[in-house]
Structure formats: structure tokens, C-alpha cells
Design a protein around this motif. Sequence first.
Motif, PDB file in Angstrom:
ATOM      1  N   ALA A  69       0.838  -1.207   0.000  1.00  0.00           N
ATOM      2  CA  ALA A  69       0.000   0.000   0.000  1.00  0.00           C
ATOM      3  C   ALA A  69       0.871   1.254   0.000  1.00  0.00           C
ATOM      4  CB  ALA A  69      -0.928   0.005   1.213  1.00  0.00           C
ATOM      5  N   GLY A  70       1.948   1.236   0.765  1.00  0.00           N
ATOM      6  CA  GLY A  70       2.857   2.382   0.800  1.00  0.00           C
ATOM      7  C   GLY A  70       3.511   2.624  -0.549  1.00  0.00           C
ATOM      8  N   ALA A  71       3.962   1.546  -1.199  1.00  0.00           N
ATOM      9  CA  ALA A  71       4.583   1.687  -2.523  1.00  0.00           C
ATOM     10  C   ALA A  71       3.571   2.205  -3.541  1.00  0.00           C
ATOM     11  CB  ALA A  71       5.154   0.347  -2.978  1.00  0.00           C
ATOM     12  N   GLY A  72       2.335   1.713  -3.461  1.00  0.00           N
ATOM     13  CA  GLY A  72       1.291   2.207  -4.367  1.00  0.00           C
ATOM     14  C   GLY A  72       0.995   3.677  -4.146  1.00  0.00           C
ATOM     15  N   THR A  73       0.998   4.093  -2.884  1.00  0.00           N
ATOM     16  CA  THR A  73       0.742   5.505  -2.567  1.00  0.00           C
ATOM     17  C   THR A  73       1.897   6.381  -3.050  1.00  0.00           C
ATOM     18  OG1 THR A  73      -0.521   4.779  -0.635  1.00  0.00           O
ATOM     19  CG2 THR A  73       0.112   7.091  -0.706  1.00  0.00           C
ATOM     20  N   ILE A  74       3.121   5.891  -2.931  1.00  0.00           N
ATOM     21  CA  ILE A  74       4.282   6.632  -3.448  1.00  0.00           C
ATOM     22  C   ILE A  74       4.155   6.819  -4.959  1.00  0.00           C
ATOM     23  CG2 ILE A  74       6.771   6.465  -3.900  1.00  0.00           C
ATOM     24  CD1 ILE A  74       7.015   5.139  -1.110  1.00  0.00           C
ATOM     25  N   ILE A  75       3.819   5.737  -5.659  1.00  0.00           N
ATOM     26  CA  ILE A  75       3.667   5.813  -7.118  1.00  0.00           C
ATOM     27  C   ILE A  75       2.534   6.768  -7.493  1.00  0.00           C
ATOM     28  CG2 ILE A  75       3.017   4.476  -9.170  1.00  0.00           C
ATOM     29  CD1 ILE A  75       4.542   2.094  -7.814  1.00  0.00           C
ATOM     30  N   ALA A  76       1.413   6.688  -6.765  1.00  0.00           N
ATOM     31  CA  ALA A  76       0.293   7.605  -7.035  1.00  0.00           C
ATOM     32  C   ALA A  76       0.720   9.048  -6.801  1.00  0.00           C
ATOM     33  CB  ALA A  76      -0.900   7.252  -6.150  1.00  0.00           C
ATOM     34  N   GLY A  77       1.473   9.292  -5.742  1.00  0.00           N
ATOM     35  CA  GLY A  77       1.959  10.646  -5.460  1.00  0.00           C
ATOM     36  C   GLY A  77       2.837  11.181  -6.577  1.00  0.00           C
ATOM     37  N   ILE A  78       3.717  10.340  -7.089  1.00  0.00           N
ATOM     38  CA  ILE A  78       4.587  10.755  -8.200  1.00  0.00           C
ATOM     39  C   ILE A  78       3.758  11.076  -9.443  1.00  0.00           C
ATOM     40  CG2 ILE A  78       6.362   9.932  -9.816  1.00  0.00           C
ATOM     41  CD1 ILE A  78       7.568   8.374  -7.403  1.00  0.00           C
ATOM     42  N   MET A  79       2.765  10.233  -9.720  1.00  0.00           N
ATOM     43  CA  MET A  79       1.924  10.468 -10.895  1.00  0.00           C
ATOM     44  C   MET A  79       1.132  11.767 -10.752  1.00  0.00           C
ATOM     45  SD  MET A  79       0.755   6.511 -11.581  1.00  0.00           S
ATOM     46  CE  MET A  79      -0.587   6.931 -12.634  1.00  0.00           C
ATOM     47  N   VAL A  80       0.622  12.038  -9.545  1.00  0.00           N
ATOM     48  CA  VAL A  80      -0.137  13.276  -9.319  1.00  0.00           C
ATOM     49  C   VAL A  80       0.791  14.489  -9.451  1.00  0.00           C
ATOM     50  CG1 VAL A  80      -1.428  14.596  -7.583  1.00  0.00           C
ATOM     51  CG2 VAL A  80      -1.938  12.181  -7.950  1.00  0.00           C
ATOM     52  N   MET A  81       2.019  14.386  -8.953  1.00  0.00           N
ATOM     53  CA  MET A  81       2.971  15.504  -9.095  1.00  0.00           C
ATOM     54  C   MET A  81       3.300  15.758 -10.561  1.00  0.00           C
ATOM     55  SD  MET A  81       5.618  15.371  -5.869  1.00  0.00           S
ATOM     56  CE  MET A  81       6.045  13.650  -5.940  1.00  0.00           C
ATOM     57  N   ILE A  82       3.456  14.709 -11.334  1.00  0.00           N
ATOM     58  CA  ILE A  82       3.714  14.890 -12.770  1.00  0.00           C
ATOM     59  C   ILE A  82       2.513  15.558 -13.431  1.00  0.00           C
ATOM     60  CG2 ILE A  82       3.997  13.641 -14.958  1.00  0.00           C
ATOM     61  CD1 ILE A  82       5.703  11.586 -13.360  1.00  0.00           C
ATOM     62  N   GLY A  83       1.298  15.103 -13.073  1.00  0.00           N
ATOM     63  CA  GLY A  83       0.088  15.737 -13.611  1.00  0.00           C
ATOM     64  C   GLY A  83       0.007  17.209 -13.230  1.00  0.00           C
ATOM     65  N   GLY A  84       0.382  17.543 -11.993  1.00  0.00           N
ATOM     66  CA  GLY A  84       0.389  18.941 -11.556  1.00  0.00           C
ATOM     67  C   GLY A  84       1.393  19.772 -12.331  1.00  0.00           C
ATOM     68  N   ALA A  85       2.558  19.194 -12.596  1.00  0.00           N
ATOM     69  CA  ALA A  85       3.573  19.919 -13.371  1.00  0.00           C
ATOM     70  C   ALA A  85       3.073  20.170 -14.795  1.00  0.00           C
ATOM     71  CB  ALA A  85       4.873  19.129 -13.397  1.00  0.00           C
ATOM     72  N   ILE A  86       2.379  19.197 -15.357  1.00  0.00           N
ATOM     73  CA  ILE A  86       1.812  19.373 -16.705  1.00  0.00           C
ATOM     74  C   ILE A  86       0.757  20.479 -16.684  1.00  0.00           C
ATOM     75  CG2 ILE A  86       0.382  18.260 -18.470  1.00  0.00           C
ATOM     76  CD1 ILE A  86       1.909  15.639 -17.782  1.00  0.00           C
ATOM     77  N   LEU A  87      -0.095  20.481 -15.648  1.00  0.00           N
ATOM     78  CA  LEU A  87      -1.091  21.554 -15.526  1.00  0.00           C
ATOM     79  C   LEU A  87      -0.424  22.920 -15.394  1.00  0.00           C
ATOM     80  CD1 LEU A  87      -3.851  20.111 -13.159  1.00  0.00           C
ATOM     81  CD2 LEU A  87      -4.080  20.758 -15.560  1.00  0.00           C
ATOM     82  N   MET A  88       0.656  22.998 -14.659  1.00  0.00           N
ATOM     83  CA  MET A  88       1.358  24.277 -14.505  1.00  0.00           C
ATOM     84  C   MET A  88       1.872  24.777 -15.851  1.00  0.00           C
ATOM     85  SD  MET A  88       3.298  23.547 -10.838  1.00  0.00           S
ATOM     86  CE  MET A  88       4.791  24.263 -11.386  1.00  0.00           C
ATOM     87  N   VAL A  89       2.423  23.872 -16.655  1.00  0.00           N
ATOM     88  CA  VAL A  89       2.936  24.261 -17.971  1.00  0.00           C
ATOM     89  C   VAL A  89       1.785  24.696 -18.877  1.00  0.00           C
ATOM     90  CG1 VAL A  89       4.036  23.378 -20.074  1.00  0.00           C
ATOM     91  CG2 VAL A  89       5.011  22.849 -17.827  1.00  0.00           C
ATOM     92  N   ILE A  90       0.691  23.960 -18.866  1.00  0.00           N
ATOM     93  CA  ILE A  90      -0.481  24.296 -19.693  1.00  0.00           C
ATOM     94  C   ILE A  90      -1.038  25.660 -19.289  1.00  0.00           C
ATOM     95  CG2 ILE A  90      -2.892  23.675 -20.179  1.00  0.00           C
ATOM     96  CD1 ILE A  90      -1.993  20.725 -20.082  1.00  0.00           C
ATOM     97  N   ASP A  91      -1.155  25.883 -17.968  1.00  0.00           N
ATOM     98  CA  ASP A  91      -1.695  27.166 -17.493  1.00  0.00           C
ATOM     99  C   ASP A  91      -0.786  28.339 -17.854  1.00  0.00           C
ATOM    100  OD1 ASP A  91      -3.882  25.869 -16.494  1.00  0.00           O
ATOM    101  OD2 ASP A  91      -3.228  25.878 -14.401  1.00  0.00           O
ATOM    102  N   ARG A  92       0.493  28.133 -17.829  1.00  0.00           N
ATOM    103  CA  ARG A  92       1.415  29.229 -18.184  1.00  0.00           C
ATOM    104  C   ARG A  92       1.343  29.536 -19.673  1.00  0.00           C
ATOM    105  NH1 ARG A  92       6.720  29.072 -14.391  1.00  0.00           N
ATOM    106  NH2 ARG A  92       5.529  29.104 -12.484  1.00  0.00           N
ATOM    107  N   ARG A  93       1.101  28.541 -20.485  1.00  0.00           N
ATOM    108  CA  ARG A  93       0.993  28.775 -21.923  1.00  0.00           C
ATOM    109  C   ARG A  93      -0.287  29.523 -22.268  1.00  0.00           C
ATOM    110  NH1 ARG A  93       3.389  23.444 -24.934  1.00  0.00           N
ATOM    111  NH2 ARG A  93       5.529  23.811 -24.288  1.00  0.00           N
ATOM    112  N   LYS A  94      -1.340  29.362 -21.438  1.00  0.00           N
ATOM    113  CA  LYS A  94      -2.582  30.058 -21.662  1.00  0.00           C
ATOM    114  C   LYS A  94      -2.416  31.546 -21.418  1.00  0.00           C
ATOM    115  CE  LYS A  94      -5.975  26.474 -20.603  1.00  0.00           C
ATOM    116  NZ  LYS A  94      -7.050  26.091 -19.680  1.00  0.00           N
ATOM    117  N   LYS A  95      -1.477  31.922 -20.621  1.00  0.00           N
ATOM    118  CA  LYS A  95      -1.247  33.326 -20.275  1.00  0.00           C
ATOM    119  C   LYS A  95      -0.850  34.157 -21.421  1.00  0.00           C
ATOM    120  CE  LYS A  95       1.573  34.702 -16.959  1.00  0.00           C
ATOM    121  NZ  LYS A  95       2.368  34.790 -15.794  1.00  0.00           N
TER     122      LYS A  95
END
Length: 184
Positions: free
Chosen positions: A158-184
Motif C-alpha cells: 500500500a505504501g509503494a502504491g501511494t508513493i507511485i500515485a503521489g509521483i503520478m499526481v505531481m507529474i500531472g500537476g507539473a503538466i497543468l502548470m505548464v499548460i496554465d502558463r501557456r494560456k497566459k
Amino acid sequence: MQTSTQRQELKRGYYVVLAGAVLFVIGIVLTAVWTLPIAQQVQKDTTLVQQISLKAGKSISAEFNVTDSERALSVVISAKSFTPMTATLIGHGGEKVVSKEFNETLADSVTVSKVGTYRLMLTNDGQTDTTADIVFGHIPGLSTGKNVNLDAFKGIIAGAGTIIAGIMVMIGGAILMVIDRRKK
């Protein structure tokens, strides 16, 4: 000039990255909380022999005192070369419980009927010297017949799965940050 909705869109990526980081930390804590007791149990309930030199034609032994005959007695051996070897488990009365021939690695478990001191004899049947690591005793999660009880490791999984999920969510957040900056 930015409107309030533009500022919120810009911030959503940061919130998602932060949520991912929280998941990542929770996963590390879960893994540590479940790993430490298992490591302590391995340390208490096994005999560990590391980097033991084993010359051609020679034998070494390791002993383990069985206090609970209900639990499987496990042996894990890993050699540094592909050398034919024999592992023999000898009971406290001197009787041979089991003998296995193998090359390089062995993982096996047996149920013993009596408490007492059991000796594992490892013999190098090959023509070349080797080194080996041995884990001998009650290994958490292993039962007779090489069956693995995953319940012993569910917190780590469960801990390893949560770590992997956290990494995936951080990558998704970084992608959202790039998309939002391009909209500017």
C-alpha cells in the motif's frame, strides 16, 4: 491585467503538485511503519550469514533454534556464481530433514515437527570457490511449499502504491502548470 479566474487556473497546478507531494510523503511513512517491524522480526527470527567464502568441495553450517514448530522453517541461499551446491537440513536429533541440490540460488520452506536446534549444511559440489549469503529461520510471509503470504506485506505494498500515485499526481500537476502558463 489578470482576472481572478486566471489566477485560480494558474494556481491549480501548484495545488495538484502539493497534493501529490502529500501522497508521496504518506506513502513513505506507510512503507516505513510496515517495514520496520518486519525487519525486526527477520533480525530476531533468522540466522543471517553474509558473504561467507565456500571453497570447492567444502561445507559450512548455520544453526537455528526452532521454538515454534507451527511456523515454517525457511532457507534462502544466494551464491555469487553458478556453482552446484547441496543444502541439507539436519534436525536436532541428527536426522536429515531435507536435502536439496541447486545452482546459484535456493528458496525453500519446510515444516518441522519438533522444537530444537536445526543445522543447515551448505556444501560446494563444484570445482570453483564461491561466496554465499544465507537466510535461515522463520522468514515473515513465507510458508511451506514456497507459498508467500502477501498479508504480511500489505502495508508495504500500500505504501509503494501511494508513493507511485503521489509521483503520478505531481507529474500531472507539473503538466497543468505548464499548460496554465501557456494560456497566459
